[in-house]
Design a protein around this motif. Structure first.
Motif, mmCIF file in Angstrom:
data_model
loop_
_atom_site.group_PDB
_atom_site.id
_atom_site.type_symbol
_atom_site.label_atom_id
_atom_site.label_comp_id
_atom_site.label_asym_id
_atom_site.label_seq_id
_atom_site.Cartn_x
_atom_site.Cartn_y
_atom_site.Cartn_z
ATOM 1 N N ASP A 236 0.839 -1.193 0.000
ATOM 2 C CA ASP A 236 0.000 0.000 0.000
ATOM 3 C C ASP A 236 0.876 1.245 0.000
ATOM 4 O O ASP A 236 1.893 1.298 0.696
ATOM 5 C CB ASP A 236 -0.897 -0.008 1.241
ATOM 6 N N ARG A 238 1.845 5.244 0.662
ATOM 7 C CA ARG A 238 1.550 6.305 1.617
ATOM 8 C C ARG A 238 0.680 7.386 0.987
ATOM 9 O O ARG A 238 -0.156 7.991 1.664
ATOM 10 C CB ARG A 238 2.848 6.907 2.145
ATOM 11 N N GLN A 241 -2.895 6.231 1.113
ATOM 12 C CA GLN A 241 -3.396 6.327 2.482
ATOM 13 C C GLN A 241 -3.706 7.783 2.839
ATOM 14 O O GLN A 241 -4.734 8.071 3.461
ATOM 15 C CB GLN A 241 -2.381 5.745 3.459
ATOM 16 N N ASP A 245 -7.444 8.273 3.474
ATOM 17 C CA ASP A 245 -7.698 8.265 4.916
ATOM 18 C C ASP A 245 -7.739 9.653 5.536
ATOM 19 O O ASP A 245 -8.387 9.838 6.572
ATOM 20 C CB ASP A 245 -6.631 7.430 5.632
ATOM 21 N N ARG A 284 -5.153 -4.259 -1.477
ATOM 22 C CA ARG A 284 -3.878 -3.800 -0.925
ATOM 23 C C ARG A 284 -3.412 -4.757 0.160
ATOM 24 O O ARG A 284 -4.194 -5.549 0.698
ATOM 25 C CB ARG A 284 -4.026 -2.404 -0.331
ATOM 26 N N GLU A 286 -1.258 -4.496 3.847
ATOM 27 C CA GLU A 286 -0.740 -3.542 4.827
ATOM 28 C C GLU A 286 -0.619 -4.224 6.187
ATOM 29 O O GLU A 286 -1.158 -5.315 6.399
ATOM 30 C CB GLU A 286 -1.691 -2.332 4.907
ATOM 31 N N LYS A 290 -3.045 -1.329 10.782
ATOM 32 C CA LYS A 290 -3.408 -0.242 9.884
ATOM 33 C C LYS A 290 -4.641 -0.578 9.054
ATOM 34 O O LYS A 290 -5.339 0.316 8.585
ATOM 35 C CB LYS A 290 -2.230 0.101 8.967
#
Length: 434
Positions: A236, A238, A241, A245, A284, A286, A290
């Motif tokens: 995954d 960053r 995310q 997220d 994904r 991870e 997370k």
């Protein structure tokens, strides 16, 4: 130890509050014992992440945020001893640095460990019990100041009765957790037709390590989450995310909620739009914590009840039918999760594999009406309310009927706290003490 008088407490959801005559933030077990011995009425709070009045008191309120240390890591036994004020995110971060993890988690990591244990907090996965099942041993300070240690095997009967304790047996001071080597999860998230998913629910629940659903009401699609344990490396990004997220799941979502508050008839179309971000399936890998944990949601109202999994299909179809046939205008996802049966007296998953159905709304408009309709349905299917969420109509007689060990726990409560030191209105209502 920090302390103050006339402390104004407000829970995370900002729907419950009180003014406590005395407020304490102890840093040692000795200070906790001193508080217990010197106060006739006490309740405990962590982050205030319960939606009901479980923490409220006009007398002494203890906050354990400063009693949050890691005490000992035993890598050979795969065990971690901590103080109970530690937050789940702090445990996750620490374990990640030493190559370990908790085997299952809920969606929110800002809860204190003691609160998660005491209210029966859970994650999802039909082969996994509530979070408290990961505890090897914990200690309590009883109403008379005596310290009691409970081990899950040595003190099995007592441990099982006391684990989900609603804060009315004493104050937890140490917790030893069973941990596992760090692992990754493959997260496959997709959008599918609600009815089609319910038709194959048994297969989905039993073929996935950690399975859950998010349904945005008034639409025909449901977001399907499949988390599978894998030895493959993290892939995954960053950037993804951060975009999903922080930008979309936090800022954009809050904006859409505000728009829906301007005209509640827009909420169906907004829910449809929100689901569009899931249309392209996510696949994904991870780190486990997370994947389990989601971004902190906006303030909202929340109830959740636990049901025997044998009624899952009928219940979910009935819930969808009730929402669609009503005048409710709901602007928040409804979460559907699963867990394995356990033997903890006041666990909502006691003695039955469980479907957890949560009803949520991001404002107060129509909340009481939704809660009322939800509870009528929940009681029809012999549901058990989550102790950390809102409920109105689960009275003493109903709770006795759906919890086989209810009276056994009440007897233990009276033994550990004969003077009612840890009793507040919330506890009185449960055990009909008025």
């Amino acid at each position: 130890m920090k302390s103050q008088s006339n402390y104004k407490f407000l829970n995370w959801a900002q729907n419950e509050n009180c003014v406590a005559k005395s407020f304490y933030q102890p840093e040692t077990e000795e200070e906790i014992i001193e508080i217990v011995k010197n106060n006739p009425k006490i309740r405990v709070t962590g982050t205030g992440h319960s939606w009901n009045a479980i923490c409220l008191t006009g007398e002494a309120l203890i906050n354990l945020d400063l009693y949050n240390k890691v005490l000992h890591l035993d890598k050979e036994k795969h065990q971690l001893k901590v103080q109970p004020g530690i937050k789940l995110w702090q445990i996750n971060d620490y374990l990640d640095t030493v190559g370990f993890a908790l085997q299952n988690l809920g969606s929110i990591s800002k809860q204190s460990l003691a609160g998660a244990i005491s209210t029966g907090t859970h994650g999802t996965g039909i082969n996994f019990q509530i979070l408290g099942s990961q505890i090897e041993e914990f200690t309590l300070i009883k109403a008379d100041g005596e310290k009691v240690s409970l081990h899950h095997e040595r003190d099995k009967d007592l441990f099982n009765k006391a684990l989900v304790n609603l804060g009315c047996l004493g104050i937890i001071t140490e917790v030893t957790l069973n941990i596992v080597p760090a692992f990754n999860l493959r997260d496959v998230t997709s959008v599918e037709n609600f009815d089609a998913v319910i038709n194959k629910l048994d297969e989905l629940v039993n073929s996935t390590d950690h399975f859950k659903l998010w349904w945005f009401p008034h639409i025909e699609e449901v977001v399907v989450y499949r988390y599978t344990r894998t030895d493959k490396p993290v892939n995954d990004s960053r950037f993804r995310q951060w975009l999903m997220d922080e930008i979309l799941s936090v800022n954009a979502y809050r904006l859409f909620l505000k728009i829906g508050n301007l005209n509640r008839d827009w909420r169906r179309n907004i829910n449809k739009m929100l689901v569009q971000k899931f249309i392209k399936p996510l696949d994904r890998i991870e780190k486990s914590y997370k994947v389990f944990n989601v971004p902190e949601p906006p303030l909202h109202r929340e109830t959740e009840w636990a049901f025997d999994i044998s009624v899952a299909k009928d219940l979910l179809r009935a819930y969808k039918k009730m929402i669609n046939a009503s005048g409710h205008r709901i602007n928040f996802l409804q979460e559907i999760r699963f867990s394995k049966a356990d033997n903890y007296a006041l666990s909502p998953a006691y003695n039955r594999n469980t479907l957890w159905l949560g009803a949520y709304n991001a404002d107060n408009f129509g909340w009481e009406e939704l809660l009322s309709d939800f509870e009528i349905l929940a009681k029809k299917y012999k549901g058990r309310p989550h102790w950390g969420k809102e409920y109105r109509t689960a009275d003493n007689a109903y709770l006795q009927a759906v919890y086989p060990q209810f009276d056994a726990f009440d007897a233990l409560r009276k033994e550990f706290d004969p003077t009612g030191k840890f009793v507040n209105d919330f506890v009185e209502n449960i055990f009909e003490m008025r």
